[in-house]
Structure formats: C-alpha cells, structure tokens
Design a protein around this motif. Sequence first.
Motif, short mmCIF file in Angstrom:
data_model
loop_
_atom_site.label_atom_id
_atom_site.label_comp_id
_atom_site.label_asym_id
_atom_site.label_seq_id
_atom_site.Cartn_x
_atom_site.Cartn_y
_atom_site.Cartn_z
N ALA A 23 0.83 -1.21 0.00
CA ALA A 23 0.00 0.00 0.00
C ALA A 23 0.86 1.25 0.00
CB ALA A 23 -0.93 -0.02 1.22
N ALA A 24 1.95 1.23 0.77
CA ALA A 24 2.85 2.38 0.81
C ALA A 24 3.50 2.60 -0.54
CB ALA A 24 3.91 2.17 1.88
N ASP A 25 3.90 1.50 -1.19
CA ASP A 25 4.50 1.59 -2.51
C ASP A 25 3.51 2.18 -3.51
OD1 ASP A 25 6.41 1.24 -4.49
OD2 ASP A 25 5.72 -0.79 -4.98
N ALA A 26 2.26 1.75 -3.43
CA ALA A 26 1.22 2.26 -4.32
C ALA A 26 1.00 3.75 -4.08
CB ALA A 26 -0.07 1.49 -4.11
N ALA A 27 1.07 4.16 -2.81
CA ALA A 27 0.89 5.58 -2.50
C ALA A 27 2.02 6.42 -3.09
CB ALA A 27 0.84 5.76 -0.98
N THR A 28 3.25 5.87 -3.06
CA THR A 28 4.38 6.58 -3.65
C THR A 28 4.20 6.72 -5.15
OG1 THR A 28 5.88 5.74 -1.95
CG2 THR A 28 6.89 6.53 -3.99
N ALA A 29 3.76 5.63 -5.80
CA ALA A 29 3.53 5.66 -7.24
C ALA A 29 2.47 6.69 -7.59
CB ALA A 29 3.13 4.28 -7.74
N THR A 30 1.41 6.75 -6.79
CA THR A 30 0.34 7.71 -7.02
C THR A 30 0.85 9.14 -6.89
OG1 THR A 30 -1.32 6.14 -6.23
CG2 THR A 30 -1.93 8.48 -6.24
N ALA A 31 1.74 9.35 -5.93
CA ALA A 31 2.29 10.69 -5.70
C ALA A 31 3.13 11.18 -6.87
CB ALA A 31 3.12 10.70 -4.42
N HIS A 32 3.63 10.26 -7.68
CA HIS A 32 4.46 10.61 -8.83
C HIS A 32 3.66 10.59 -10.14
CE1 HIS A 32 8.69 10.60 -7.19
NE2 HIS A 32 7.99 10.17 -6.16
N ALA A 33 2.38 10.26 -10.07
CA ALA A 33 1.57 10.09 -11.28
C ALA A 33 1.23 11.44 -11.91
CB ALA A 33 0.31 9.32 -10.96
N SER B 75 -0.69 11.06 -14.86
CA SER B 75 -1.95 10.58 -15.41
C SER B 75 -1.96 9.07 -15.21
CB SER B 75 -2.07 10.92 -16.90
OG SER B 75 -1.12 10.18 -17.65
N SER B 76 -2.97 8.40 -15.74
CA SER B 76 -3.01 6.95 -15.63
C SER B 76 -1.94 6.28 -16.48
CB SER B 76 -4.39 6.43 -16.04
OG SER B 76 -4.68 6.79 -17.39
N SER B 77 -1.35 7.03 -17.42
CA SER B 77 -0.36 6.47 -18.33
C SER B 77 1.07 6.93 -18.07
CB SER B 77 -0.71 6.84 -19.78
OG SER B 77 -1.98 6.37 -20.15
N VAL B 78 1.24 8.03 -17.35
CA VAL B 78 2.56 8.65 -17.21
C VAL B 78 2.85 8.98 -15.76
CG1 VAL B 78 4.02 10.61 -17.89
CG2 VAL B 78 2.39 9.64 -19.53
N SER B 79 4.08 8.70 -15.33
CA SER B 79 4.53 9.12 -14.01
C SER B 79 5.88 9.81 -14.14
CB SER B 79 4.61 7.95 -13.04
OG SER B 79 5.52 6.97 -13.50
N LEU B 80 6.14 10.74 -13.22
CA LEU B 80 7.39 11.48 -13.20
C LEU B 80 8.35 10.80 -12.23
CD1 LEU B 80 9.04 14.07 -13.95
CD2 LEU B 80 7.94 15.17 -11.98
N ASP B 81 9.44 10.27 -12.75
CA ASP B 81 10.41 9.58 -11.90
C ASP B 81 11.37 10.54 -11.22
OD1 ASP B 81 9.29 7.17 -12.73
OD2 ASP B 81 10.72 6.90 -14.35
N GLY B 82 11.58 11.71 -11.81
CA GLY B 82 12.47 12.70 -11.22
C GLY B 82 12.84 13.76 -12.24
N PHE B 83 13.55 14.78 -11.78
CA PHE B 83 14.01 15.83 -12.67
C PHE B 83 15.38 16.31 -12.19
CE2 PHE B 83 12.15 18.30 -9.28
CZ PHE B 83 12.97 19.43 -9.18
N ILE C 84 1.81 17.80 -19.06
CA ILE C 84 2.90 17.83 -18.08
C ILE C 84 2.56 18.73 -16.89
CG2 ILE C 84 5.38 18.29 -17.75
CD1 ILE C 84 4.80 15.92 -19.55
N ALA C 85 1.66 19.68 -17.07
CA ALA C 85 1.23 20.52 -15.95
C ALA C 85 0.54 19.71 -14.86
CB ALA C 85 0.31 21.63 -16.45
N SER C 86 0.08 18.51 -15.21
CA SER C 86 -0.60 17.64 -14.23
C SER C 86 0.37 16.81 -13.41
CB SER C 86 -1.58 16.70 -14.97
OG SER C 86 -2.54 17.42 -15.69
N CYS C 87 1.65 16.85 -13.75
CA CYS C 87 2.64 16.08 -12.99
C CYS C 87 2.89 16.74 -11.64
CB CYS C 87 3.97 16.02 -13.76
SG CYS C 87 3.92 15.07 -15.29
N PRO C 88 3.29 15.96 -10.64
CA PRO C 88 3.68 16.57 -9.36
C PRO C 88 4.93 17.41 -9.56
CG PRO C 88 4.31 14.26 -9.42
CD PRO C 88 3.48 14.49 -10.64
N SER C 89 5.03 18.52 -8.83
CA SER C 89 6.19 19.41 -9.01
C SER C 89 7.45 18.84 -8.39
CB SER C 89 5.90 20.78 -8.42
OG SER C 89 5.71 20.69 -7.01
N LEU C 90 7.31 17.96 -7.40
CA LEU C 90 8.45 17.33 -6.71
C LEU C 90 9.48 18.34 -6.23
CD1 LEU C 90 9.16 14.12 -8.88
CD2 LEU C 90 7.63 14.40 -6.93
#
Length: 347
Positions: free
Chosen positions: A29-39, A41-49, A286-292
């Motif tokens: 569940a924690a792992d899923a929460a981390t993935a959601t925080a980086h999402a 959209s349903s197709s794209v997640s931001l791994d870092g910048f 890309i505006a929908s990505c988390p700013s991190l």
Amino acid sequence: MRLRTVLATVTAGLAAATSLSAAGPAAVAADAATATAHACSSSVSLDGFSDALDKTTFGGYFVGNLSALAVDRDGSLAALADRSYLFDLDARTLAPKSVVGLADENGAALDSEGLAVDRDGTRLVTSETEPSIRRYSVDGRILDRLPVPSSLLVSPAGRATSNQTFEGLTLLNGGRTLLASMEYAISGDTPGTVRFQTWQRTRGDHFRLSAQYAYRTDDPTLGVPEVQALPDGRLLVLERGFTSGVGNTVRLYLADPRHATDTSGIENLTGQPGVRLIRKTLLTDIASCPSLGATAKQPQPNPLLDNIEGMVVTGHAQGTYKVLLVSDDNQNAAQTTRFYRLSVRVR
C-alpha cells in the motif's frame, strides 16, 4: 534539486519498495501511495528531474539551448543545442563528456533543432533555417544532405514560416524510415495542421523522399517540438506553446501514422475531404505532474514546467517506456535547462 539528489531519492525509493513489498500488504500500500504521488496521469509518471546542468559551461560552450536528445550506440546521450553544437552526455549522471561544433557547407551556424543517431553512429541533424537535414560524422564533418520538398522550404522559396519548420526527427521501422515533424502549419494549410515528412533508406545509407502525413495539434497556438518513434511504428509526440504571463503548455501524445493519408500530393490541407489525419491519444499534460519541489523563474501553471523541446526513449520493458525530456532555456536567465525522467505506459 540536483541530479545526485534525484537519483539517490529514486534509487533509495526503489530499494525500499522492493524490501517493503516483500514484507506484506502495508508495504504494498505504501508503494502504491508513492507511485500515485508521482503520477501525471493513468499512463505517465514522473520519476524525477534535474537542473544540474542549468547555466553551466563545458569545453568553452554554454550548456543550454538544448533542443533534441538521442541515444548513442554506446548508450550515452547526444544532446543537441540549437546554437550549432552537440554534447555527449553520460546517460546516468547527465554530465557532459565531449562537445562538437556543427556548421553548414559554408561554415555558417545552424538553427539545429532535430537529432537522430543512425545505426553507424553518424548524426542526422535538422536546421530550421532552410529547413535542412544533414548527416554529420561524430567529429562534425558533413557527409550528406537530404532532399526536402519545395513546399516545406521557408518562404519565398516555399510555404513555411521562418523558425517554424523541422523541429522533431526520429528513425522508425528499424531505421528504414526517417521522419521529421514541422513545428507549425505551412501557408495554405489549416492552422494547427502540421506536416510530418518521411524518407526511405536507400543504398549507401542515403534517404529518398517518401510519404507525408498530417497531424493536428489541439490548438493552432501549439506547435510540435519533438517526435520519437516506438518499435511498433507509433510515435510519441510533444505539443508545446507559451503564453506570456501564464507560462508553458506541454502535452504528450501517443500518435499512429500507419493508417494516415499520404499528403505529399495534396497542395492545401484546408477543407480537404477524405484526408485521414494521424490518430492521437493524450497521454498526459505535463502541468498535471507533481512538481516534486521544482521551482520556476517565471510564471508557470506548474513550477515544474519550462520550454520543453527535446525527448528520447531510453528504455522499454513490459509496455512501459523510459522517456527523457529536456527544456531549452534559450540562454535566458528566466528559463531553466531541466531534464525530466518519465515512465510512459502505452497499450
């Protein structure tokens, strides 16, 4: 956030996720929460910048103005600056390892925007000036120049507008086909309808003109700064625009040219019946990505955003592509050279 921080964070996160997933449902569940925080959209997640290269220099060259990326044969990254030079970057740290200057046949600078590394390691580079596509050796010597349809040349020679021509470049079909995307519509075509030109490989690794396709942006104010081929013949396409006082719009699409109409013989793409456009599906804004934790030097819908121009697929596993983006800072104090690492899932 500097690159080593991003990499350390991502690496630690992956290691933690692996160990915690084995521990039980709470860890999953924690792992899923981390993935959601980086999402994004349903197709794209931001791994870092990473902003590590912003406003730096290497070998006497300013590290910026980056408009295109490509994976070299040794796994390193080629990064093209629109001021006529090409960097070799470490794929993991992004640190520059070498730089080569580029020029046209008369020694004049290019407005270099698109880049593809061919199977022999030579570089195919577009310039928006004419526009043109030239083949360069690793040390920057011109080896070949590809033909360009007269209609795509800058006015008065053709119907294109200066600084709105070949921006994206990619090899597809196992390297048999080269595709270049115009940034904006040519005169006589409906605004927002952008032509994608292809070439077919011939003997001696030359290319001859081939089919052309039409792609429509969501808004006539948006252009196409980059395209990247996927193994099945589909494309990742960036659409980008800028509004003063508001900031950038950058959207990522999955596009399929395989059943589109060949428009090479159609003079005007305005009100033409029966023309099948390149089909596209929005993957994310890309505006929908988390700013991190990213910060912006000018107004932006999301502080993560900047003038994103370059894109390359760096890996693929089980339907997920690793994609690297880069922004062109225009050597401007109000903009940032920023790299973005995405995970993109396509069906």
